[in-house]
Write a protein that holds these residues in place. Sequence first.
Motif, short mmCIF file in Angstrom:
data_model
loop_
_atom_site.label_atom_id
_atom_site.label_comp_id
_atom_site.label_asym_id
_atom_site.label_seq_id
_atom_site.Cartn_x
_atom_site.Cartn_y
_atom_site.Cartn_z
N LEU A 1 7.41 0.58 -1.41
CA LEU A 1 8.23 2.16 -1.13
C LEU A 1 7.58 2.74 -2.04
CD1 LEU A 1 11.44 1.70 1.14
CD2 LEU A 1 9.18 3.00 1.29
N PHE A 2 6.90 3.98 -2.30
CA PHE A 2 6.93 4.33 -3.82
C PHE A 2 6.92 5.80 -4.35
CE2 PHE A 2 3.31 1.40 -3.22
CZ PHE A 2 2.64 0.87 -4.45
N TYR A 3 8.38 5.97 -4.75
CA TYR A 3 8.37 7.31 -5.07
C TYR A 3 8.31 8.61 -5.22
CZ TYR A 3 13.19 5.03 -5.23
OH TYR A 3 14.97 4.33 -4.93
N ARG A 4 6.65 7.55 -5.83
CA ARG A 4 5.96 9.26 -6.16
C ARG A 4 4.89 9.34 -4.89
NH1 ARG A 4 7.18 11.88 -10.23
NH2 ARG A 4 8.77 10.76 -12.13
N ASN A 5 4.42 8.10 -5.50
CA ASN A 5 3.03 8.63 -4.77
C ASN A 5 3.24 8.49 -2.55
OD1 ASN A 5 1.14 7.85 -6.78
ND2 ASN A 5 1.07 5.49 -6.78
N ASP A 6 3.80 8.19 -2.46
CA ASP A 6 4.54 7.87 -1.10
C ASP A 6 4.69 9.58 -0.67
OD1 ASP A 6 3.68 5.98 -0.21
OD2 ASP A 6 5.55 4.65 -0.24
N ARG B 1 2.02 13.85 -1.35
CA ARG B 1 1.04 15.39 -0.93
C ARG B 1 2.08 15.66 0.39
NH1 ARG B 1 -4.57 12.11 0.19
NH2 ARG B 1 -4.98 11.92 -1.77
N GLY B 2 3.14 15.55 0.09
CA GLY B 2 4.23 16.17 1.10
C GLY B 2 5.20 14.95 2.21
N HIS B 3 4.32 13.98 2.14
CA HIS B 3 5.17 12.98 3.02
C HIS B 3 6.61 12.60 2.45
CE1 HIS B 3 1.33 12.82 5.27
NE2 HIS B 3 0.57 12.82 3.68
N PRO B 4 7.37 12.44 3.67
CA PRO B 4 9.00 11.99 3.79
C PRO B 4 8.68 10.32 2.92
CG PRO B 4 8.33 11.83 5.63
CD PRO B 4 7.02 12.71 5.07
N LEU B 5 9.62 9.45 2.41
CA LEU B 5 9.71 7.99 1.93
C LEU B 5 10.76 7.95 3.18
CD1 LEU B 5 9.27 6.85 -0.87
CD2 LEU B 5 11.81 7.12 -1.25
N MET B 6 9.62 6.70 3.13
CA MET B 6 10.22 6.09 4.62
C MET B 6 11.79 5.36 4.81
SD MET B 6 6.88 3.78 5.95
CE MET B 6 7.76 2.96 7.52
N THR B 7 12.64 5.92 5.47
CA THR B 7 14.18 5.81 5.44
C THR B 7 14.53 3.91 5.48
OG1 THR B 7 14.47 5.78 7.49
CG2 THR B 7 14.55 7.50 6.06
N GLY C 1 1.15 -1.37 -0.13
CA GLY C 1 0.47 -0.03 -0.03
C GLY C 1 0.45 1.28 -0.31
N TRP C 2 -0.09 2.11 -0.28
CA TRP C 2 1.08 3.61 -0.51
C TRP C 2 0.35 4.47 0.53
CZ3 TRP C 2 -1.76 8.06 -2.18
CH2 TRP C 2 -2.52 7.93 -3.61
N GLY C 3 1.54 5.58 1.07
CA GLY C 3 0.12 6.57 1.32
C GLY C 3 1.59 7.38 2.63
N PRO C 4 0.94 8.01 3.11
CA PRO C 4 1.93 8.64 4.51
C PRO C 4 2.47 7.10 5.96
CG PRO C 4 -0.47 8.75 4.95
CD PRO C 4 -0.29 8.89 3.74
#
Length: 322
Positions: free
Chosen positions: A291-296, A299-305, A264-267
């Motif tokens: 991890l989705f480079y774009r969809n995650d 909306r301004g949320h960070p990509l999880m590390t 799933g994608w999102g914050p």
Amino acid sequence: MIDHVGLAAGDFAKSKAWYAAALAPIGYRVMMEFPAQQAGGQPTAPARPRPVWPVKGPDPLPGAILPNQRIVAYYGNPLSKRMGILGEVPPDEMLRRLDREVRAWARADPETPVVPALHLIAVVAQGSAGRDGMYRARMSDSLIERVYGWAQRHKAIMFLDVQVGKSTLQAELPRLVPFLVRPDVHLAIDPEFSMKRGGLPGKRIGTYDASDVNHAIDVLADLVEKHNLPPKVLVIHRFTRPMLTNANRIKLDPRVQVVIHMDGWGPPWMKKDSYQAYVYAEPVQFTGFKLFYRNDTKRGHPLMTPADILALFPKPVYIQYQ
């Protein structure tokens, strides 16, 4: 008079007492009660047992990748820039970016060697029926060979992802066997695009049952046995509960390592919740995280590390970037 009104309640006894007290001043009282089933509801479900991790599965056979290594994969299809990083940028740039992610994971968890992978959607669900009415497109052997060549030159393994549409795994997997007999080619199946209960790909979320997963396991296990191969990895995408039914009936086989992959994608909070609800809560064998480079991040949320993901329990051993 209040008649034939149904209200869902998490705690029946407390809710009944509250309504009785609230309505008593105007003269209302309980006249009849019915069992939940008779009233159109469901009986209170027994509490689920606490998930047990790690799963007590078969010991890894020689040559097994998991759990002592972690796979980091780039996902997509070279024919589309919208399906993932694998096709979004030119191959050389894509492989350089994959190298960066592999190094980041190696730094984050030095004790777990990282295996790079290219994850190709080899059977792509379609919005139109096609000539045979199956709502899927099979990628050509030449395209699969092209991506396999990239993987070989980069010392990476390869996954073939199957989105069956209105077809079936029984119909789609035989064509991929010439690739799956290679020791560095593995399989992924995506319930989202399995429309066995009706509907069209992209219009509703599909489903697989444990019986479908077990069929894929049987196919892979048979190849491992016949061709003296190291164990295969089987990835199953999941981001809702109905996407995979009867998960507790998936049969584990030492020749096939099963990964339930949170897709799933999102914050970050939503992705963590999905992992908890649909992967952690129903243990199968190993876990993955996408991890989705774009969809995650759109909306301004960070990509999880890597550090964020390594804080999950259990720690995912298959990481996919789209």
